[in-house]
Design an enzyme around this catalytic site. Structure first.
Site: not given
Ligand SMILES: [Zn+2]
Length: 866
Positions: A266, A269-270, A302-303, A306
């Site tokens: 999807g 999160e780098n 969400h990302e 993180h």
């Protein structure tokens, strides 16, 4: 391409800290057509936490070595070993600098891990183990390094060169240019990212609670620039929410998101440079459904979350994946609940868990939230790790209460900032702050399977008692299960649906904490009551209670708990459907019994249309099938169709009125408007199922003049799924109108592949031959094969099995990760009736004989289960 190695099992119990740490990484990525050259300079230091060793292993897959040099001395071929994806160096001093120069071919990378091309741009995906496809590195999350990355490429074609952190230098060399990025925060290599392309940018800014200004940049193809506003708004909401709810601020000067059309997952999160599947970032009312809007909001959040739960505090090893994923899913669920209707959000989350994670936990792929072993970690990005993991964090939140939970997360973030830690470290913080003994609770992390909680009630004089028995069925590799800590939130409703006092203090709702196999609780209640159990879905268990139909009607009509209302509706539907499947009922009679209860829901739909839509939605054929062994998908399909048609007829006046009266005249994108659209689409679907003569007219009108994609697609779905007049034309018009919009075309494929009924297999075969079908684009592959897998009456035919297994082999040759994920669709093999099971088993065996390690791990487990 990567050479396939024999399957190797990695075990949690074998964990050893790395012999050497990498304090800093200097990367130079020189992108040229066909070949990209990666130079890396690693500052190595012996790990004081590890047993003394002068040998270090670096991961590297498919790398062509140009040169290796240790402390300035070039290594000759005999001075190192590079085989089976491992570079071994011996005789290392306390500290050393390793410089490697390797060539890679991103243009040929169809597996989409490491560096690859998507629609003319270079991008990366490194979680879980993609970085080893870029350069030599100890590719494990417990090696945290400071990265400095220079990207070089052609100026004209790749004007944009991005990596993690902040840009510190740039320059030009003739036709080419370069940019250097520095990330001040040590991170594991799975968070590395790089993008080189020609993209449009939506720019904005955010001022953090402490007054720092952060530049926000969202990148997409130029034609998609108008589809980034919603993601930007969602990002700013998420940044504020995390400050207010968890006291967490963003730390770099820039936050970037890049939309990529070829993507296995999807979103990713780098650090400072998120890379997103276009489906999780692009949104416009004309091209994106309401559900799509909500998905973008939750995935962006969400990302972003993180950055703390995952990046600043990361996982020691991949067995701890749920440490970051379970916690972050819980955080994004709570965020979405705050942004939208909390009751609807909770039911949606539970619906997803119960209908997707529970089957996983009860089938051949069952594994603990913290697995003990794996072959390919890519296969463990599962609903169990994510969704059940989130439920485990949620239980801790409720056990501690909001205030203590916040204290515990503060402690967790402060104590472990910049470290790679374990699920136990997380629970330790909960324990330390609350003073509770969480010993038994930890079993939730190590024990696989869905617990079954059987409840019986007894009325004796002025005492009402409830007896709870918990039992977790055996799962592969775990036959003995121990009792878990199960919080059960409960109320007791009187005949009018009002909660009664549970003790002499007047308490009307309580949480029982179960710890033993069997426990009885007594309440001083003298009247007949209906137990409202597991309110808010207080634990991820299957609740068995022999409710009478009138009790379910009471819960559905009066319970103030959204989950309990929904669960009551599901029980009523399942009971009716079960009788039809086993031949003990008539659809018309069942519909007549259900009608008065559903009428009440419809009458109250004005209060919350989205909730009404959830209550009026029948369980899926897949969910119904899971209740019947051996599984006969034809009988399931017939029962489902019959009940839907009978309900369509029994309530046709209501469906007609909802279909017509909920029409809006102007577009609104708030939760209320979205709920009304959801309810109207459902009503239209029932109207068509009941073969009402107005259904086709209303659907065509809506299809021709839609206010938004939710209306357009909803109408198309009704036309196509009920084979109404105008369906063929609508499909043609839709494809013509949206041929340039990949995400909309995914929906067009999916609508056709999900038409219930055996003949759909033929249309799926045709869709796979369609010029717009592309085996290399995961979204497109999922839109067809994923939809077919969720369509049991088409999937479970000889033709369906043959087509599915052929397609699986094709995907596997290009992209093993996606193949493995799609292969999970075969997980119900052991439940099928014997004829189907034999046929499918033979075909799957054939695929498995030639499968990639990823796919083979999945298929072997499925084939091994009986
Ligand atoms: Zn995540």
């Amino acid at each position: 391409m990567e050479t396939a190695h024999a399957a190797v099992t990695t075990r949690l119990s074998d964990y050893q800290p790395p012999a050497y740490l990498v304090d800093s990484v200097n990367l130079d990525v020189d992108i040229r057509d066909g070949v990209t050259t990666v130079t890396s300079e690693l500052a190595l230091r012996r790990n004081p936490e590890a047993a003394v060793s002068d040998t270090m292993s670096f991961n590297g897959e498919g790398l062509v070595i140009r040169s290796l040099a240790l402390d300035g001395k070039v290594l000759e071929e005999g001075e190192y070993r590079y085989e089976n994806g491992e570079l071994l160096l011996s005789g290392l001093p306390e500290q050393a600098t390793l410089i490697s120069v390797v060539d890679i071919e991103p243009e040929k990378n169809t597996a989409l891990e490491g560096l690859y091309m998507s629609n003319g741009m270079y991008c990366t995906q490194c979680e879980a183990q993609g970085f080893r496809h870029i350069t030599f590195f100890p590719d494990r999350p417990d090696v945290l390094s400071r990265f400095c990355t220079t990207v070089r490429a052609d100026k004209k074609r790749y004007p944009l060169l991005l990596s993690n952190g902040n840009p510190v230098e740039q320059g030009e060399e003739g036709e080419r240019h370069w940019v250097t990025w520095e990330d001040p925060f040590p991170k594991p290599c799975y968070l590395f990212a790089l993008v080189a392309g020609n993209l449009a940018c939506l720019e904005d800014s955010f001022v953090t609670a402490s007054g720092r200004e952060v530049a926000l940049r969202l990148y997409a193809e130029h034609r998609d620039l108008d589809k980034l506003d919603h993601a930007m708004a969602s990002l700013k909401h998420a940044m504020r929410w995390d400050e207010q709810t968890y006291g967490r601020e963003y730390d770099l000067d820039i936050y970037m998101i890049v939309a990529v059309s070829h993507f296995n997952m999807g979103a990713m999160e780098n650090k400072g440079l998120n890379i997103f599947n276009t489906s999780c970032v692009l949104a416009h009312p004309a091209t994106t459904t309401d559900a799509g809007f909500q998905r973008v909001e939750s995935v962006v959040a969400h990302e972003y979350f993180h950055n703390w739960s995952g990046n600043r505090v990361t996982c020691r090893d991949w067995f701890q994946l749920s440490l970051k994923e379970g916690f972050t899913v819980f955080r994004d669920q709570m965020f979405s609940a705050d942004m939208n209707s909390a009751a609807v959000q909770r039911v949606n989350d539970v619906d997803f868990l119960v209908n997707h994670q529970f089957p996983e936990d009860q089938g051949p792929m069952a594994h603990p939230v913290r697995p003990a072993e794996y072959q390919k970690i890519d296969n463990f990005y599962t609903l169990t790790i994510y969704e059940k993991g989130a439920e485990i964090v949620r239980m801790q939140y409720h056990l501690l209460g909001a205030e203590s939970f916040r204290k515990a997360t503060d402690l967790y973030f402060d104590r472990f900032d910049g470290q790679a830690v374990t699920c136990d470290d997380f629970v330790d913080c909960m324990e330390e702050v609350s003073g509770m003994d969480m010993g038994q609770f930890r079993r939730w992390y190590s024990q696989a399977g869905t617990p079954i909680l059987s409840v019986t009630s007894e009325q004796s004089g002025d005492t009402y008692s409830l007896t709870f028995r918990q039992q977790t069925p055996p799962t592969p590799g775990q036959s003995d299960k121990q009792p878990l800590v199960i919080p059960v939130r409960l109320a007791l409703l009187d005949k009018a649906g009002e909660p009664v006092a549970l003790d002499d203090t007047g308490l009307r709702e309580t949480v029982l904490i179960l710890r033993e196999q069997e426990q009885t609780f007594q309440f001083p209640v003298g009247q007949t009551v209906t137990p409202s159990l597991l309110r808010g879905f207080s634990a991820p268990v299957v609740l068995e209670f022999d409710y009478r139909a009138d009790q379910l009607a009471t819960l559905l009509a009066h319970d103030t708990d959204g989950y309990c209302r929904w669960s009551a509706a599901q029980r009523l539907y399942f009971a009716a459907l079960d009788r039809l499947v086993t031949g003990h009922g008539k659809a018309e009679d069942e519909a007549l019994k259900l009608a008065p209860v559903l009428e009440q829901v419809i009458e109250r739909a004005g209060e919350d249309a989205a909730q009404a839509a959830l209550l009026l939605t029948l369980p899926t054929e897949v969910a119904l099938g899971d209740r019947h062994t051996p599984l006969d998908p034809s009988a399931i399909h017939a029962a489902h169709q019959q009940l839907k048609r009978a309900l369509g007829r029994a309530l046709q006046a209501q469906w007609l009125s909802l279909s017509e009266n909920l029409l809006a005249t102007e577009l609104q994108m708030d939760g209320v408007a979205m709920g009304r659209r959801q309810l109207r689409n459902l009503a239209l679907d029932y109207l068509a199922a009941g073969e009402h003569k107005e259904a086709a007219r209303i659907a065509v009108e809506l299809f021709e003049l839609p206010l938004c994609m939710t209306e357009e697609l909803g109408a198309l779905r009704v036309l196509v799924h009920h084979r109404l007049p105008g369906a063929e034309l609508a499909l043609k018009q839709f494809a013509e109108k949206w041929k340039e919009e990949a995400l909309v075309m995914d929906q067009w494929f999916s609508v056709q592949a999900s038409v219930p009924g055996e003949t759909t297999v033929e249309s799926v075969a045709a869709l796979l031959e369609h010029p717009a079908f592309d085996w290399k684009v995961p979204n497109r592959v999922r839109s067809v094969l994923g939809a077919l897998a969720g369509n049991p009456s088409a999937f479970n035919t000889d033709e369906g099995y043959a087509l599915f297994t052929r397609a699986l082999a094709t995907v596997d040759a290009l992209n093993p990760q996606i193949a493995a994920r799609i292969g999970n669709a075969a997980a119900r093999l052991h439940k099928l009736e014997s004829g189907r099971q034999r046929a499918f088993r033979t075909l799957l065996q054939g695929v498995n004989d030639k499968a990639s390690p990823n796919l083979s791990e999945v298929l072997s487990r499925i084939l091994g289960s009986r």
